[in-house]
Enzyme design. Structure first.
Site, PDB file in Angstrom:
ATOM      1  N   GLY A  11       0.795  -1.022   0.132  1.00  0.00           N
ATOM      2  CA  GLY A  11      -0.218  -0.013   0.339  1.00  0.00           C
ATOM      3  C   GLY A  11       0.784   1.249  -0.263  1.00  0.00           C
ATOM      4  N   ARG A  21      14.016  10.709  -2.285  1.00  0.00           N
ATOM      5  CA  ARG A  21      14.758  10.819  -2.478  1.00  0.00           C
ATOM      6  C   ARG A  21      15.242  10.839  -1.425  1.00  0.00           C
ATOM      7  NH1 ARG A  21      15.145  15.681   0.491  1.00  0.00           N
ATOM      8  NH2 ARG A  21      15.884  18.131  -0.490  1.00  0.00           N
ATOM      9  N   ARG A  25      19.332  10.568  -3.455  1.00  0.00           N
ATOM     10  CA  ARG A  25      20.825  11.510  -2.225  1.00  0.00           C
ATOM     11  C   ARG A  25      21.832  11.310  -1.409  1.00  0.00           C
ATOM     12  NH1 ARG A  25      17.399  17.226  -3.492  1.00  0.00           N
ATOM     13  NH2 ARG A  25      17.024  16.694  -6.182  1.00  0.00           N
ATOM     14  N   ARG A  72       0.729  -4.859  -6.027  1.00  0.00           N
ATOM     15  CA  ARG A  72       0.307  -6.199  -5.468  1.00  0.00           C
ATOM     16  C   ARG A  72       1.065  -7.038  -6.666  1.00  0.00           C
ATOM     17  NH1 ARG A  72      -0.578  -4.542  -0.359  1.00  0.00           N
ATOM     18  NH2 ARG A  72      -2.115  -3.083  -0.878  1.00  0.00           N
ATOM     19  N   ASP A 103       5.060  -5.659   6.148  1.00  0.00           N
ATOM     20  CA  ASP A 103       5.125  -6.680   6.362  1.00  0.00           C
ATOM     21  C   ASP A 103       5.332  -7.394   4.529  1.00  0.00           C
ATOM     22  OD1 ASP A 103       4.969  -8.486   9.115  1.00  0.00           O
ATOM     23  OD2 ASP A 103       4.276  -9.608   7.236  1.00  0.00           O
ATOM     24  N   SER A 105       5.879  -6.429   2.192  1.00  0.00           N
ATOM     25  CA  SER A 105       7.381  -6.439   1.084  1.00  0.00           C
ATOM     26  C   SER A 105       9.096  -6.412   1.813  1.00  0.00           C
ATOM     27  CB  SER A 105       7.615  -4.817   1.352  1.00  0.00           C
ATOM     28  OG  SER A 105       5.903  -4.126   0.833  1.00  0.00           O
ATOM     29  N   THR A 125       3.557   2.639   5.681  1.00  0.00           N
ATOM     30  CA  THR A 125       2.216   2.472   5.766  1.00  0.00           C
ATOM     31  C   THR A 125       1.927   3.022   6.397  1.00  0.00           C
ATOM     32  OG1 THR A 125       0.941   0.657   6.673  1.00  0.00           O
ATOM     33  CG2 THR A 125       3.060   0.719   7.680  1.00  0.00           C
ATOM     34  N   ASP A 127      -0.673   2.754   8.588  1.00  0.00           N
ATOM     35  CA  ASP A 127      -1.537   1.937   9.296  1.00  0.00           C
ATOM     36  C   ASP A 127      -0.547   2.083  10.464  1.00  0.00           C
ATOM     37  OD1 ASP A 127      -3.614   1.303   7.534  1.00  0.00           O
ATOM     38  OD2 ASP A 127      -1.729  -0.186   6.994  1.00  0.00           O
ATOM     39  N   ASP A 129       1.031  -0.364  12.087  1.00  0.00           N
ATOM     40  CA  ASP A 129       1.644  -1.599  12.763  1.00  0.00           C
ATOM     41  C   ASP A 129       2.779  -2.730  12.247  1.00  0.00           C
ATOM     42  OD1 ASP A 129       1.537  -1.657   9.440  1.00  0.00           O
ATOM     43  OD2 ASP A 129      -0.247  -3.704   9.439  1.00  0.00           O
ATOM     44  N   GLY A 170      -6.474   1.387   9.042  1.00  0.00           N
ATOM     45  CA  GLY A 170      -5.606   0.857  10.255  1.00  0.00           C
ATOM     46  C   GLY A 170      -5.158  -1.032   9.929  1.00  0.00           C
ATOM     47  N   ARG A 171      -6.161  -1.395   9.242  1.00  0.00           N
ATOM     48  CA  ARG A 171      -5.753  -2.663   8.634  1.00  0.00           C
ATOM     49  C   ARG A 171      -6.087  -3.394  10.729  1.00  0.00           C
ATOM     50  NH1 ARG A 171      -1.065  -5.060   4.973  1.00  0.00           N
ATOM     51  NH2 ARG A 171      -0.376  -4.486   6.627  1.00  0.00           N
ATOM     52  N   GLU A 187     -15.891  11.300  21.512  1.00  0.00           N
ATOM     53  CA  GLU A 187     -16.084  11.037  22.578  1.00  0.00           C
ATOM     54  C   GLU A 187     -16.061   9.103  22.900  1.00  0.00           C
ATOM     55  OE1 GLU A 187     -17.971  13.311  21.024  1.00  0.00           O
ATOM     56  OE2 GLU A 187     -18.434  14.175  22.818  1.00  0.00           O
ATOM     57  N   ARG A 252      -5.432   7.555   2.625  1.00  0.00           N
ATOM     58  CA  ARG A 252      -3.730   6.985   2.229  1.00  0.00           C
ATOM     59  C   ARG A 252      -3.433   8.592   1.220  1.00  0.00           C
ATOM     60  NH1 ARG A 252      -4.717   1.150   1.401  1.00  0.00           N
ATOM     61  NH2 ARG A 252      -3.376   1.414  -0.519  1.00  0.00           N
TER      62      ARG A 252
HETATM   63  P1  ADP Z   1       2.786  -5.017   2.437  1.00  0.00           P
HETATM   64  O1  ADP Z   1       4.281  -4.642   2.285  1.00  0.00           O
HETATM   65  O2  ADP Z   1       2.392  -3.099   2.906  1.00  0.00           O
HETATM   66  O3  ADP Z   1       2.851  -5.527   3.572  1.00  0.00           O
HETATM   67  P2  ADP Z   1       1.436  -6.990   0.508  1.00  0.00           P
HETATM   68  O4  ADP Z   1       1.462  -7.988   1.625  1.00  0.00           O
HETATM   69  O5  ADP Z   1       0.771  -6.018  -0.564  1.00  0.00           O
HETATM   70  O6  ADP Z   1       1.533  -5.175   1.309  1.00  0.00           O
HETATM   71  O7  ADP Z   1       3.078  -6.948   0.393  1.00  0.00           O
HETATM   72  C1  ADP Z   1       3.736  -6.478  -1.084  1.00  0.00           C
HETATM   73  C2  ADP Z   1       4.434  -7.530  -1.742  1.00  0.00           C
HETATM   74  O8  ADP Z   1       5.615  -7.840  -1.311  1.00  0.00           O
HETATM   75  C3  ADP Z   1       3.646  -8.632  -2.757  1.00  0.00           C
HETATM   76  O9  ADP Z   1       2.759  -7.906  -3.454  1.00  0.00           O
HETATM   77  C4  ADP Z   1       4.245  -9.210  -2.824  1.00  0.00           C
HETATM   78  O10 ADP Z   1       5.109  -9.159  -4.505  1.00  0.00           O
HETATM   79  C5  ADP Z   1       5.523  -8.453  -1.828  1.00  0.00           C
HETATM   80  N1  ADP Z   1       5.242 -10.366  -0.762  1.00  0.00           N
HETATM   81  C6  ADP Z   1       4.604 -10.460   0.124  1.00  0.00           C
HETATM   82  N2  ADP Z   1       4.804 -11.318   0.165  1.00  0.00           N
HETATM   83  C7  ADP Z   1       5.717 -12.079  -0.131  1.00  0.00           C
HETATM   84  C8  ADP Z   1       6.506 -12.856   0.885  1.00  0.00           C
HETATM   85  N3  ADP Z   1       6.180 -14.167   0.868  1.00  0.00           N
HETATM   86  N4  ADP Z   1       8.096 -13.311  -0.220  1.00  0.00           N
HETATM   87  C9  ADP Z   1       8.208 -12.734  -0.912  1.00  0.00           C
HETATM   88  N5  ADP Z   1       7.343 -11.588  -1.076  1.00  0.00           N
HETATM   89  C10 ADP Z   1       6.538 -11.105  -0.766  1.00  0.00           C
END
Ligand code: ADP
Length: 319
Positions: A11, A21, A25, A72, A103, A105, A125, A127, A129, A170-171, A187, A252
């Protein structure tokens, strides 16, 4: 190490451009070459790779989104996909990478490191998280965006003496709801990390009405349930004139706040320093206002902890 690649994945988040950047740089400053990779791992495998100069990253720091685009690409979870990516790294002579994302990525980054291409992760991100960092790049901007909307909703809520259930992103994490709830003077804050009872929330709203409160704002984290569902449950306890608002993807976008730009700049420069130091398979964090890094494997085992003091604080401030 001579040539660094950089990609954004998962995301998008405001501040990613500031991070790109900073990486570019800092690397150029150290006499390294930098290559941008479009569309995350999809672009890596497709060879959508091009050299980045200092002027390519000018006029980017203030822009939301990511000018390297994101995608993705589940195929990268398989070794076949990773090997195709490595072919491209060889072809372009890239020795090391900076990966900005979440996570998922980071998993890709760790696989590349295991194949001999050091990769350092930056937490990008909205979120917030990700474990081992107090803040992720984009979170502060998202909270500011949410506050602007809450302030506007408050006007109409007050005029009509209505209850508003405002669903924020926030997932699985309640960070955006916690920060925006406190900053927006809500509130009620409802987050996945704390148990709640809708009957008790309804009672508090009724008591607030009796005290003369004109509006009732409930900030609901998307990880709990949808705003419509929450509103339906709430309405079983009385007529609250409740309205559900889902803020959605506006959260976002937008120009990053100063905090996000500074965080991204610090983290981006540090990523290059770590790569130069021969580090790989690590992710950068900002803990107690200090730059840190942790092994990605520890990160996958770790659990992100939101600041739940905010939850308790809001309870005592929203009476
Ligand atoms: P985020 O990085 O925000 O958690 P995603 O979970 O969609 O988002 O992961 C982003 C990209 O990272 C995926 O589309 C894929 O290309 C790669 N990726 C996700 N999980 C794995 C994994 N277990 N091993 C290798 N690459 C992964």
């Amino acid at each position: 190490m001579k040539r660094i690649g950089i990609l954004t994945s998962g995301g998008d988040a405001p501040g990613m451009n500031a991070a790109i950047r900073a990486v570019t740089r800092r690397a150029l400053d150290k006499g390294l070459e930098v290559f941008g990779i479009n569309y995350g791992y999809a672009g890596l495998v497709a060879g959508d790779i091009f050299p980045l100069t200092a002027s390519d990253v000018s006029d980017r720091i203030q822009r939301g989104g990511t000018f390297l685009y994101s995608a993705r690409y589940p195929e990268f979870a398989k070794e076949e996909g990773q090997l195709k990516g490595i072919e491209q790294l060889k072809k372009f002579g890239i020795d090391a990478l900076v990966v900005i994302g979440g996570d998922g990525s980071y998993h890709g980054a760790l696989r590349l490191t295991e194949h001999g291409y050091n990769a350092v992760g930056l937490p990008g991100t909205i979120d917030n998280d990700i474990p081992y960092t107090d803040f992720t790049i984009g979170f502060d901007t998202a909270v500011s965006t949410v506050i602007e909307s809450i302030d506007k909703i408050r006007d109409t809520a007050t005029s009509h003496e209505r209850t508003f259930v405002i669903e924020v992103m926030g997932r699985g994490a309640g960070d955006i709801a916690l920060w925006a709830g406190v900053a927006g003077g809500a509130e009620e804050i409802v987050v996945p990390e704390r148990d709640f009872d809708i009957g008790e929330i309804a009672d508090r709203i009724k008591r607030g009405r009796e005290k003369g409160k004109k509006h009732m704002l409930v900030v609901l984290a998307e990880g709990v349930m949808h705003a419509d569902e929450f509103m339906d449950k709430l309405n079983k306890y009385g007529d609250f004139q409740a309205r559900a608002t889902v803020l959605g993807h506006v959260q976002r976008g937008g120009s990053p706040t100063a905090r996000d730009r500074v965080l991204a700049s610090k983290m981006g420069a540090y990523a290059v320093d770590l790569l130069e130091d021969g580090k790989g398979g690590v992710a950068i964090g900002m803990e107690d206002n200090k730059l840190t890094y942790h092994n990605m494997l520890d990160l996958f085992d770790g659990k992100h902890k939101p600041d739940l003091d905010l939850y308790d604080l809001n309870k005592s401030l929203s009476r």
